[in-house]
Design an enzyme around this catalytic site. Structure first.
Site, short mmCIF file in Angstrom:
data_model
loop_
_atom_site.label_atom_id
_atom_site.label_comp_id
_atom_site.label_asym_id
_atom_site.label_seq_id
_atom_site.Cartn_x
_atom_site.Cartn_y
_atom_site.Cartn_z
N ASN A 139 60.76 12.86 -75.18
CA ASN A 139 61.40 13.74 -75.85
C ASN A 139 62.79 13.62 -76.52
O ASN A 139 63.04 14.31 -77.67
CB ASN A 139 61.76 15.17 -75.03
CG ASN A 139 62.55 14.74 -73.75
OD1 ASN A 139 62.46 13.65 -73.14
ND2 ASN A 139 63.33 15.39 -73.27
N PRO A 163 60.09 1.98 -73.51
CA PRO A 163 60.34 3.33 -73.85
C PRO A 163 58.93 4.04 -73.83
O PRO A 163 58.03 3.19 -73.50
CB PRO A 163 60.43 3.19 -75.69
CG PRO A 163 59.97 1.82 -75.99
CD PRO A 163 60.02 0.92 -74.66
N GLU A 234 66.00 10.35 -63.32
CA GLU A 234 66.54 11.75 -64.10
C GLU A 234 65.39 12.42 -64.51
O GLU A 234 64.47 11.95 -65.40
CB GLU A 234 67.58 11.35 -65.51
CG GLU A 234 68.59 10.27 -65.31
CD GLU A 234 69.77 11.38 -64.56
OE1 GLU A 234 69.81 12.63 -64.77
OE2 GLU A 234 70.71 10.66 -64.17
N CYS A 268 65.11 18.39 -70.90
CA CYS A 268 65.00 18.56 -69.45
C CYS A 268 66.06 19.73 -69.16
O CYS A 268 65.72 20.26 -68.03
CB CYS A 268 65.36 17.21 -69.01
SG CYS A 268 67.02 16.53 -69.56
P1 NAD Z 1 56.34 10.58 -67.77
O1 NAD Z 1 56.90 10.60 -66.50
O2 NAD Z 1 55.15 10.78 -67.99
O3 NAD Z 1 56.64 9.08 -68.50
C1 NAD Z 1 58.21 8.64 -68.52
C2 NAD Z 1 57.82 7.15 -68.76
O4 NAD Z 1 57.27 6.32 -67.49
C3 NAD Z 1 57.07 6.57 -69.66
O5 NAD Z 1 57.82 5.48 -70.64
C4 NAD Z 1 55.81 6.00 -68.98
O6 NAD Z 1 55.11 5.10 -69.83
C5 NAD Z 1 56.34 5.57 -67.82
N1 NAD Z 1 55.55 5.44 -66.90
C6 NAD Z 1 54.21 6.11 -66.34
N2 NAD Z 1 53.94 5.63 -65.14
C7 NAD Z 1 54.60 4.70 -64.80
C8 NAD Z 1 54.59 4.04 -63.54
N3 NAD Z 1 53.62 4.14 -62.69
N4 NAD Z 1 55.53 3.03 -63.56
C9 NAD Z 1 56.78 2.92 -64.37
N5 NAD Z 1 56.73 3.78 -65.38
C10 NAD Z 1 55.91 4.62 -65.61
O7 NAD Z 1 57.29 11.49 -68.54
P2 NAD Z 1 57.25 12.15 -70.03
O8 NAD Z 1 56.22 12.91 -70.06
O9 NAD Z 1 57.43 10.97 -70.91
O10 NAD Z 1 58.72 12.65 -70.24
C11 NAD Z 1 58.97 14.19 -69.95
C12 NAD Z 1 59.48 14.47 -68.82
O11 NAD Z 1 60.87 13.93 -68.60
C13 NAD Z 1 60.12 15.80 -68.45
O12 NAD Z 1 59.55 16.37 -67.02
C14 NAD Z 1 61.41 15.97 -68.50
O13 NAD Z 1 62.18 17.02 -68.10
C15 NAD Z 1 61.89 14.73 -68.30
N6 NAD Z 1 63.24 14.44 -68.63
C16 NAD Z 1 64.16 14.27 -67.75
C17 NAD Z 1 65.59 13.87 -68.40
C18 NAD Z 1 66.58 13.90 -67.41
O14 NAD Z 1 67.93 13.61 -67.94
N7 NAD Z 1 66.50 14.62 -66.46
C19 NAD Z 1 65.81 13.83 -69.61
C20 NAD Z 1 64.48 13.65 -70.60
C21 NAD Z 1 63.23 14.04 -70.02
#
Ligand code: NAD
Length: 498
Positions: A139, A163, A234, A268
């Protein structure tokens, strides 16, 4: 090696492709990173900060390129890319370049208040973990990924950034920027790929900084636990907004509309649910709806062209739609919006939903789209109860003209960050910690904790006086009981005498 195609969510156009790196490539990258780390640490805060300051200038000089790269892989509006992705990085590069020495320099702690160590020099030292693996979501491809690399590197670590597979291009641009600004080779590397690449990165890292969903966060923490390395998470949120009857309703309604729709709700710390006290509910709903009805949505074509951008991640469109449909099936009413729009690009109409309650996914699970559900509450007590009725605890906001009352309510909310009469702008206060409670995360970014987490602490005790024997050595140790008791009485008993 397989590749991932990157599309522009607002147009459907393919804008790039990147390889999916696996464990073999990751171990080679990790070895190169480790070789680069001592030299990077040796540069000191000043040398490292100079590179970050050059990068800050580079970003300003290349603002248009940065914004267009972010837009090309997210389909977000020009303003969203400018304020958050560009603006945050410009700020963070300068902030950590300047503040890192303040947070990480050696600290002297007193010895005079403990008889066992009196006279010794006591020092706390912050030493980098080594190789930090940073894993980011889609995002905010620069903020929540590259943004975390900055303090990690300023602390003397080397980083490998993984990323999101959905938005890898902005991170590659950040790497190009740092190389042009003099970053030594391999201090930061970008490992493109999917979840398997993320898992391979954790296996090579000394510390993990993860931003993403709560579900993946659990898997990341398990992997970090196996390796016994520090892991900071996070995660997702379901941020409540509480509007008291005495609030400035115009300001609160504008804020609800803007902070639920910015970045098309894919934030988020977006306003994900609103609770409004009964006396001002109708007025509030009318103002928010009028505001949201007036928004322009579509593929951005320069500054000021649209207000709400695309849905970045294809499955997110289904989640948003399912939440709205579930709410409607349980009795909610859609006042505006409520449909997907897939015509080349992926969009969800800016949507206002009322007559909602906590049986609905829309009020319980992260929607992460341009939808704002508004619920009438009898009083603020009910609002606090409902706000806290959530597995998440990322952020919240309270709206009232009585700021003392607002602060008192804020302190009762189970959230890592709470604003009174504001939303999200706290994220720009880089000296204020930002992190989630409950299922929204572990640890925080920003502030002292936001850089110290990238370090191990080392305690140093230095004795410079030359007594050959003292009460912690023989022969006095044998008979020190009385002496120690006297010491303790002298040090600790004084306050209790009279
Ligand atoms: P996601 O959890 O699907 O993926 C995040 C990252 O993790 C990606 O780069 C993905 O390739 C990687 N990943 C997936 N499986 C993995 C594994 N087993 N081991 C290591 N890495 C792995 O999240 P998303 O859909 O990309 O992002 C949206 C989410 O992020 C929402 O829930 C949002 O609230 C959260 N978010 C939180 C914050 C915060 O600061 N709290 C900020 C931005 C987004």
């Amino acid at each position: 090696m397989s590749t991932i195609q990157v599309d522009n969510p607002a147009t459907g156009e393919i804008v790039g492709s990147v390889p999916v790196l696996g464990s073999e490539q990751l171990s080679v990258m990790a070895a190169r990173a480790r070789a680069a780390q001592p030299g990077w640490l040796e540069l000191g805060f000043k040398g490292r900060g100079a590179i970050m300051s050059r990068a800050q200038k580079w970003m300003l000089d290349n603002a248009e390129r940065v914004i267009q790269t972010v837009i090309s892989e997210t389909g977000k509006t020009y303003e969203d890319a400018q304020l958050t992705d560009l603006g945050y990085a410009v700020m963070a590069l300068g902030f950590w370049a300047k503040e890192a020495p303040k947070y990480l320099s050696d600290e002297r702690v007193p010895s005079w208040n403990n008889p066992a160590v009196v006279g010794r020099k006591l020092i706390v030292r912050y030493a980098p973990h080594g190789l930090v693996g940073v894993i980011g979501p889609w995002n905010f491809p620069i903020v929540n990924g590259f943004g975390d690399c900055i303090p990690a590197m300023m602390a003397g670590n080397v980083v490998i950034l993984k990323p999101s597979e959905v938005t890898p291009l902005s991170s590659l641009l950040m790497l190009e920027m740092l190389s042009e600004c003099g970053l030594p080779a391999d201090v930061m590397q970008v490992a493109t790929g999917d979840g398997s690449t993320g898992a391979a990165l954790i296996a090579e890292s000394d510390c993990v900084m993860f931003t993403g969903s709560t579900r993946t966060g659990r898997a990341v923490m398990k992997a970090a636990a196996e390796k016994l390395i520090p892991c900071y998470l996070e995660l997702g949120g379901k941020d409540p907004m509480l509007v008291c009857a005495d609030a400035d309703i115009g300001r609160a309604a504008n804020a609800a509309a803007y902070w639920s729709m910015n970045n098309a709700g894919q934030v988020c710390i977006s306003v994900e649910r609103v609770y409004v006290e009964a006396p001002v509910y109708d007025q509030f709903v009318q103002l928010v709806t009028a505001n949201i009805e007036s928004l322009r949505q579509g593929a951005p074509d320069g500054a000021g062209s649209v207000d709400v951008g695309a849905v970045i991640f294809p499955p997110q469109l289904e989640i948003v739609d399912a939440h709205v449909k579930d709410a409607v099936a349980k009795g909610a009413r859609v006042l505006t919006g409520g449909h997907s729009k897939v015509d080349g690009g992926r969009f969800y109409e800016p949507t206002v939903v009322v007559d909602v309650d906590h049986t609905m996914d829309l009020m319980r699970e992260e929607t992460f789209g341009p939808v704002v559900p508004i619920m009438k509450i009898a009083d603020i007590e009910q609002g606090v109860r409902l706000a806290n009725d959530s597995p998440y605890g990322l952020q919240a906001s309270v709206w009232t003209k009585d700021t003392a009352h607002g602060e008192a309510i804020a302190r009762r909310l189970e959230a890592g960050a709470v604003c009174v009469n504001d939303v999200q702008v706290n994220y720009q206060a880089l000296n204020l910690p930002m992190g989630g409670w409950k299922s929204s995360g572990i640890g925080s970014r920003h502030g002292a904790g936001g850089i110290r987490k990238y370090c191990k602490t080392q305690s140093l005790l230095i004795t410079s006086f030359g007594f050959k024997r003292e009460i912690f050595m023989f022969p006095y140790a044998r008979g020190r009981t009385m002496l120690l008791q006297r010491f303790y009485k002298f040090f600790y008993g004084r306050g209790k005498r009279g």
